[in-house]
Design a protein around this motif. Structure first.
Motif, PDB file in Angstrom:
ATOM      1  N   ALA A 261       0.839  -1.203   0.000  1.00 31.46           N
ATOM      2  CA  ALA A 261       0.000   0.000   0.000  1.00 31.46           C
ATOM      3  C   ALA A 261       0.875   1.255   0.000  1.00 31.46           C
ATOM      4  O   ALA A 261       0.614   2.213  -0.739  1.00 31.46           O
ATOM      5  N   GLU A 262       1.946   1.242   0.801  1.00 28.94           N
ATOM      6  CA  GLU A 262       2.866   2.380   0.845  1.00 28.94           C
ATOM      7  C   GLU A 262       3.516   2.628  -0.511  1.00 28.94           C
ATOM      8  O   GLU A 262       3.795   3.769  -0.890  1.00 28.94           O
ATOM      9  N   LEU A 263       3.736   1.549  -1.258  1.00 34.57           N
ATOM     10  CA  LEU A 263       4.372   1.647  -2.573  1.00 34.57           C
ATOM     11  C   LEU A 263       3.397   2.105  -3.654  1.00 34.57           C
ATOM     12  O   LEU A 263       3.782   2.251  -4.812  1.00 34.57           O
ATOM     13  N   GLY A 264       2.140   2.301  -3.274  1.00 32.06           N
ATOM     14  CA  GLY A 264       1.156   2.815  -4.218  1.00 32.06           C
ATOM     15  C   GLY A 264       0.439   1.764  -5.041  1.00 32.06           C
ATOM     16  O   GLY A 264      -0.160   2.091  -6.085  1.00 32.06           O
ATOM     17  N   VAL A 265       0.465   0.518  -4.593  1.00 30.30           N
ATOM     18  CA  VAL A 265      -0.219  -0.546  -5.338  1.00 30.30           C
ATOM     19  C   VAL A 265      -1.729  -0.331  -5.286  1.00 30.30           C
ATOM     20  O   VAL A 265      -2.311  -0.107  -4.220  1.00 30.30           O
ATOM     21  N   ASP A 266      -2.366  -0.392  -6.458  1.00 32.97           N
ATOM     22  CA  ASP A 266      -3.814  -0.187  -6.576  1.00 32.97           C
ATOM     23  C   ASP A 266      -4.588  -1.498  -6.585  1.00 32.97           C
ATOM     24  O   ASP A 266      -5.719  -1.558  -6.120  1.00 32.97           O
ATOM     25  N   MET A 267      -3.966  -2.550  -7.154  1.00 32.61           N
ATOM     26  CA  MET A 267      -4.645  -3.845  -7.239  1.00 32.61           C
ATOM     27  C   MET A 267      -3.656  -4.969  -6.947  1.00 32.61           C
ATOM     28  O   MET A 267      -2.516  -4.940  -7.409  1.00 32.61           O
TER      29      MET A 267
END
Length: 309
Positions: A261-267
């Motif tokens: 989530a911190e790395l910006g993963v959307d899916m």
């Protein structure tokens, strides 16, 4: 959109997994037909006539073969992750996806790992138990208080409110009883053949360390998040050392999901069988979309979902 692949671990296997994929996709067939593990991957995975699929030394290569085949299918459809991780055994599949191992290497390593783990656990009166509704620090306290009768450690940090302890059976039972006294909602004994991800598996780590000296490791094409860290490898870390450590130390899946989530993963695409990890994601970071792929129909659904992104 940032995409992560999250690979299922041991426990999600079932007879019939991959049968439709084998019929439909030549790249899936190539993986299952291309590995030499001392038994027929197709027979055990599809029909399991001798009832051995749940035995560690069979489970692990079958699961990794399924995952590598699915990864090949998705790659041929132009679906590639920005990050990957896996639950325990699934870490080998994540590394295969990232190019560290070939499909054949990963499957054959999984077969070796499964045998090493089974041998390390042989004759050990062991147990594992899922502990629900207790925080980490309180469960560590329960384990410490039970350590006078044997080894008991937190093996899995799955998601908020769901932890797993493992070790000598007497110590696990004592820690579970103490956890209930300290406020755990439930403690559920698990049907396992070994004290996985505890220090009792050190002999398996030793065997893997020796095995890795015979393996050529490829360069990672994208970052993999490691179980024993809960994040990407750091300066000074090596993949062989992390995999050796992984088999005998805790799996930080909750931390891994939070890091994605911190790395910006959307899916997150869960590469199965099963949807266990999707459940962990929803309980940990519910804003991340999840999609579990196990069958031909699941692949079609994923392709449709990604079209709209």
């Amino acid at each position: 959109m940032k995409l992560a692949f999250l690979y299922a671990g041991q426990g999600s296997q079932h007879p019939g997994m991959g049968a439709d994929l084998y019929e439909a996709y030549p790249e899936f067939r190539a993986v299952l037909d291309g590995a030499d593990v001392g038994f027929d991957l197709k027979t055990v995975s599809f029909t399991d006539p001798d009832g051995v699929l749940n035995q560690t030394q069979y489970t692990q290569p079958c699961m990794v073969a399924f995952a590598a085949g699915m990864t090949a299918i998705l790659a041929n459809k132009g679906i590639h992750p920005d990050y990957a991780a896996g639950l325990s055994l699934g870490e080998y599949s994540a590394l295969e996806a990232a190019g560290v191992f070939t499909a054949r290497q990963a499957v054959e390593l999984a077969a070796f790992r499964g045998k090493a783990m089974a041998e390390a656990a042989a004759g050990v009166p062991c147990g594992m138990s899922a502990v629900l509704g207790l925080d980490r620090d309180t469960l560590r306290q329960a384990c410490e208080e039970a350590s006078d009768v044997g080894v008991v450690e937190i093996a899995n940090y799955n998601c908020p409110g769901q932890l797993v302890i493992g070790g000598h059976k007497a110590a696990v039972d004592k820690a579970a009883a103490r956890a209930k006294e300290l406020g755990a909602k439930r403690c559920l004994p698990l049907k396992v053949s070994g004290p996985f991800h505890t220090s009792l598996l050190a002999p398996a780590g030793d065997a893997l360390r020796e095995k890795f000296t015979q393996i050529t490791f490829g360069e990672m094409k994208f970052p993999v998040l490691f179980n024993c860290l809960g994040h990407e490898m750091g300066e000074g870390d090596t993949i062989p050392a992390l995999l050796e450590r992984q088999v005998q130390s805790s799996v930080y899946m909750e931390d891994t999901i939070r890091r994605l989530a911190e790395l910006g993963v959307d899916m997150i695409v869960e590469i199965g069988p099963g949807k266990v990890l999707s459940g962990f994601v929803k309980k940990t970071v519910p804003t991340i979309k999840t999609c579990a792929v196990e069958t031909c129909a699941d692949i079609d659904a994923l392709c449709e979902a990604l079209k709209g992104e």
